[in-house]
Write a protein that holds these residues in place. Sequence first.
Motif, PDB file in Angstrom:
ATOM      1  N   ALA A 179       0.854  -1.284  -0.019  1.00 55.77           N
ATOM      2  CA  ALA A 179      -0.095  -0.115  -0.149  1.00 55.77           C
ATOM      3  C   ALA A 179       0.761   1.194   0.133  1.00 55.77           C
ATOM      4  O   ALA A 179       0.431   2.376  -0.367  1.00 55.77           O
ATOM      5  N   LEU A 180       2.118   1.071   0.440  1.00 56.55           N
ATOM      6  CA  LEU A 180       3.147   2.179   0.427  1.00 56.55           C
ATOM      7  C   LEU A 180       3.585   2.730  -0.927  1.00 56.55           C
ATOM      8  O   LEU A 180       3.889   3.531  -1.226  1.00 56.55           O
ATOM      9  N   GLN A 181       2.806   2.024  -2.003  1.00 54.05           N
ATOM     10  CA  GLN A 181       3.094   2.178  -3.388  1.00 54.05           C
ATOM     11  C   GLN A 181       2.095   3.269  -3.933  1.00 54.05           C
ATOM     12  O   GLN A 181       2.169   3.867  -4.846  1.00 54.05           O
ATOM     13  N   ASP A 182       1.005   3.297  -3.193  1.00 53.43           N
ATOM     14  CA  ASP A 182      -0.057   4.409  -3.627  1.00 53.43           C
ATOM     15  C   ASP A 182       0.791   5.650  -3.487  1.00 53.43           C
ATOM     16  O   ASP A 182       1.474   6.074  -2.730  1.00 53.43           O
ATOM     17  N   LYS A 183       0.118   6.568  -4.322  1.00 53.94           N
ATOM     18  CA  LYS A 183       0.762   8.064  -4.693  1.00 53.94           C
ATOM     19  C   LYS A 183       1.038   8.733  -3.497  1.00 53.94           C
ATOM     20  O   LYS A 183       2.314   9.132  -2.943  1.00 53.94           O
ATOM     21  N   ALA A 184       0.038   9.048  -2.391  1.00 54.14           N
ATOM     22  CA  ALA A 184       0.110   9.884  -1.490  1.00 54.14           C
ATOM     23  C   ALA A 184       1.037   9.165  -0.348  1.00 54.14           C
ATOM     24  O   ALA A 184       2.081   9.884   0.188  1.00 54.14           O
ATOM     25  N   ALA A 185       0.896   7.897  -0.080  1.00 51.26           N
ATOM     26  CA  ALA A 185       1.586   7.231   0.915  1.00 51.26           C
ATOM     27  C   ALA A 185       3.137   7.137   0.332  1.00 51.26           C
ATOM     28  O   ALA A 185       4.046   7.272   1.255  1.00 51.26           O
ATOM     29  N   LEU A 186       3.395   6.926  -0.814  1.00 53.68           N
ATOM     30  CA  LEU A 186       4.600   7.055  -1.339  1.00 53.68           C
ATOM     31  C   LEU A 186       5.551   8.248  -1.330  1.00 53.68           C
ATOM     32  O   LEU A 186       6.673   8.288  -1.088  1.00 53.68           O
ATOM     33  N   ASP A 187       4.677   9.305  -1.495  1.00 50.40           N
ATOM     34  CA  ASP A 187       5.224  10.609  -1.269  1.00 50.40           C
ATOM     35  C   ASP A 187       5.515  11.076  -0.121  1.00 50.40           C
ATOM     36  O   ASP A 187       6.790  11.649   0.354  1.00 50.40           O
ATOM     37  N   GLU A 188       4.764  10.702   0.912  1.00 45.23           N
ATOM     38  CA  GLU A 188       5.218  10.868   2.315  1.00 45.23           C
ATOM     39  C   GLU A 188       6.483  10.019   2.800  1.00 45.23           C
ATOM     40  O   GLU A 188       7.245  10.436   3.361  1.00 45.23           O
ATOM     41  N   LEU A 189       6.348   8.698   2.175  1.00 42.69           N
ATOM     42  CA  LEU A 189       7.513   8.028   2.558  1.00 42.69           C
ATOM     43  C   LEU A 189       8.947   8.408   1.760  1.00 42.69           C
ATOM     44  O   LEU A 189       9.875   8.548   2.726  1.00 42.69           O
ATOM     45  N   LEU A 190       8.906   8.810   0.626  1.00 45.80           N
ATOM     46  CA  LEU A 190      10.001   9.035   0.036  1.00 45.80           C
ATOM     47  C   LEU A 190      10.597  10.765   0.727  1.00 45.80           C
ATOM     48  O   LEU A 190      11.794  10.657   0.498  1.00 45.80           O
ATOM     49  N   ALA A 191       9.577  11.365   0.771  1.00 47.78           N
ATOM     50  CA  ALA A 191      10.002  12.562   1.748  1.00 47.78           C
ATOM     51  C   ALA A 191      10.763  12.320   2.864  1.00 47.78           C
ATOM     52  O   ALA A 191      11.723  12.889   3.064  1.00 47.78           O
ATOM     53  N   ALA A 192      10.239  11.279   3.562  1.00 43.19           N
ATOM     54  CA  ALA A 192      11.023  11.091   4.928  1.00 43.19           C
ATOM     55  C   ALA A 192      12.244  10.319   4.598  1.00 43.19           C
ATOM     56  O   ALA A 192      13.281  10.852   5.307  1.00 43.19           O
ATOM     57  N   VAL A 193      12.492   9.508   3.717  1.00 42.39           N
ATOM     58  CA  VAL A 193      13.582   8.846   3.481  1.00 42.39           C
ATOM     59  C   VAL A 193      14.742   9.751   2.624  1.00 42.39           C
ATOM     60  O   VAL A 193      15.646   9.818   3.355  1.00 42.39           O
ATOM     61  N   THR A 194      14.374  10.761   1.770  1.00 45.77           N
ATOM     62  CA  THR A 194      15.226  11.430   1.334  1.00 45.77           C
ATOM     63  C   THR A 194      15.607  12.589   2.321  1.00 45.77           C
ATOM     64  O   THR A 194      16.720  13.111   2.435  1.00 45.77           O
ATOM     65  N   GLU A 195      14.814  13.119   3.193  1.00 49.63           N
ATOM     66  CA  GLU A 195      15.325  13.983   4.492  1.00 49.63           C
ATOM     67  C   GLU A 195      16.231  13.443   5.091  1.00 49.63           C
ATOM     68  O   GLU A 195      17.234  14.014   5.643  1.00 49.63           O
ATOM     69  N   ALA A 196      15.907  11.869   5.808  1.00 49.10           N
ATOM     70  CA  ALA A 196      16.922  11.246   6.538  1.00 49.10           C
ATOM     71  C   ALA A 196      18.167  11.068   5.695  1.00 49.10           C
ATOM     72  O   ALA A 196      19.371  11.156   6.455  1.00 49.10           O
ATOM     73  N   ARG A 197      18.215  10.839   4.390  1.00 48.21           N
ATOM     74  CA  ARG A 197      19.468  10.649   3.740  1.00 48.21           C
ATOM     75  C   ARG A 197      20.228  11.647   3.573  1.00 48.21           C
ATOM     76  O   ARG A 197      21.721  11.571   3.782  1.00 48.21           O
ATOM     77  N   GLY A 198      19.717  13.002   3.366  1.00 50.15           N
ATOM     78  CA  GLY A 198      20.501  14.056   3.118  1.00 50.15           C
ATOM     79  C   GLY A 198      21.446  14.068   2.305  1.00 50.15           C
ATOM     80  O   GLY A 198      21.084  13.763   0.938  1.00 50.15           O
ATOM     81  N   ALA A 199      22.741  14.117   2.389  1.00 47.12           N
ATOM     82  CA  ALA A 199      23.915  14.059   1.495  1.00 47.12           C
ATOM     83  C   ALA A 199      24.658  12.658   1.161  1.00 47.12           C
ATOM     84  O   ALA A 199      25.742  12.640   1.109  1.00 47.12           O
ATOM     85  N   GLY A 200      23.661  11.419   1.814  1.00 47.31           N
ATOM     86  CA  GLY A 200      24.314  10.509   1.776  1.00 47.31           C
ATOM     87  C   GLY A 200      24.161   9.705   0.540  1.00 47.31           C
ATOM     88  O   GLY A 200      24.137  10.357  -0.518  1.00 47.31           O
ATOM     89  N   PRO A 201      24.172   8.412   0.561  1.00 49.72           N
ATOM     90  CA  PRO A 201      24.151   7.358  -0.695  1.00 49.72           C
ATOM     91  C   PRO A 201      23.083   7.647  -1.742  1.00 49.72           C
ATOM     92  O   PRO A 201      22.091   8.035  -1.140  1.00 49.72           O
ATOM     93  N   PRO A 202      23.167   7.311  -2.741  1.00 51.70           N
ATOM     94  CA  PRO A 202      22.108   7.174  -3.919  1.00 51.70           C
ATOM     95  C   PRO A 202      20.823   6.293  -3.039  1.00 51.70           C
ATOM     96  O   PRO A 202      21.224   5.362  -2.322  1.00 51.70           O
ATOM     97  N   VAL A 203      19.762   6.507  -3.204  1.00 52.72           N
ATOM     98  CA  VAL A 203      18.435   5.722  -3.062  1.00 52.72           C
ATOM     99  C   VAL A 203      17.736   5.099  -3.968  1.00 52.72           C
ATOM    100  O   VAL A 203      17.344   6.029  -5.129  1.00 52.72           O
ATOM    101  N   PHE A 204      17.408   3.800  -3.985  1.00 54.65           N
ATOM    102  CA  PHE A 204      16.829   3.199  -4.873  1.00 54.65           C
ATOM    103  C   PHE A 204      15.294   2.716  -4.567  1.00 54.65           C
ATOM    104  O   PHE A 204      15.392   2.464  -3.480  1.00 54.65           O
ATOM    105  N   LEU A 205      14.496   2.773  -5.542  1.00 56.86           N
ATOM    106  CA  LEU A 205      13.140   2.246  -5.074  1.00 56.86           C
ATOM    107  C   LEU A 205      12.951   0.796  -5.666  1.00 56.86           C
ATOM    108  O   LEU A 205      12.667   0.664  -6.820  1.00 56.86           O
TER     109      LEU A 205
END
Length: 342
Positions: A179-205
């Motif tokens: 269900a995290l592939q649904d658009k709104a949930a995915l956007d919330e998830l990837l926002a949290a992931v990219t914020e946590a990553r910062g200048a860290g390594p590449p992120v794949f989905l």
Amino acid sequence: MALYPLLRPLIFSLDAERAHHLTLASLKALPTGRPLAPDPMLSIKVAGLQFPNPVGLAAGFDKNAEVFAQILRLGFGFAEVGTLTPLPQAGNSKPRLFRLAEDRAVINRMGFNNDGQAAALARLKARRRKGGIVGVNIGANKDSANRIADYAAGVTAMMGVADYLTVNISSPNTPGLRALQDKAALDELLAAVTEARGAGPPVFLKVAPDLDSSEIGDIVEVSMARRIDALIVSNTTISRPHLKSKHHGETGGLSGAPLKGLALQRLKNFRMAAGPSLPLIAAGGIENGVDAYDRIRAGASLIQIYSALVYQGPGLARSIASELKRLLRRDGFARLADAVGA
């Protein structure tokens, strides 16, 4: 490696999960050595990383980051460990792994069984001295009250030891995860992931193959907006094409040869939706160099294998790489990158 056809009947006489643990124990006994040097024809740059060849080992084999160094010695251009969750978990009840030998396939309902991220950290820290590209596949605990927080915590915990991170929301074996592939949930998830990553390594989905065109479009739109570095297309399927094995009715994710056509079509769908700017990594039903080449020409920059190893043995990565070079030469390509999307 040439002995594998002789050993396979013995291995197949064991329960599939027990055979897997035996394989891990055998790999641990091997020296680690050095990873591959880049191949001039097959080396390719994706998400800022220079891969020595495009043949990777998918997550699920080395769940606890125990044998990635040995895997790289087998001719793989990269290895992906995990799926690792913040806390250890036992996974689903056994039996949960089934060989469908007549179909050259596997059904699993493992359920993210792993020793947790903390247990893998020391092993991954030690590997920094030896090089090679190792990705870390992260997931959420089954009973987590906040799965998005689990992914953000996984990024924070593992980004210092990963060349890239894979966000796995496409396993069918954790209820509600897809269900995290649904658009709104995915956007919330990837926002949290990219914020946590910062200048860290590449992120794949990593995405599922069981998607329709609108879902594919939404995933691409959100991934590009959130600056995800690549998509892995695809995970196992919950669909059931015609299967011969007595295990055909088992629940879980199907992988191996029967997934070939569906995974290739989804790769084409994602390439059409994303255009040339978002790198794609192909997985699902890849058994040989021809399959790998089909995915490269359909738009994948890298490929990942796992289930085919069960049937063909540890020499498969080198075999695929060798056949890829032959096919590139046949068609007049000097470098793998020139064939991507051709």
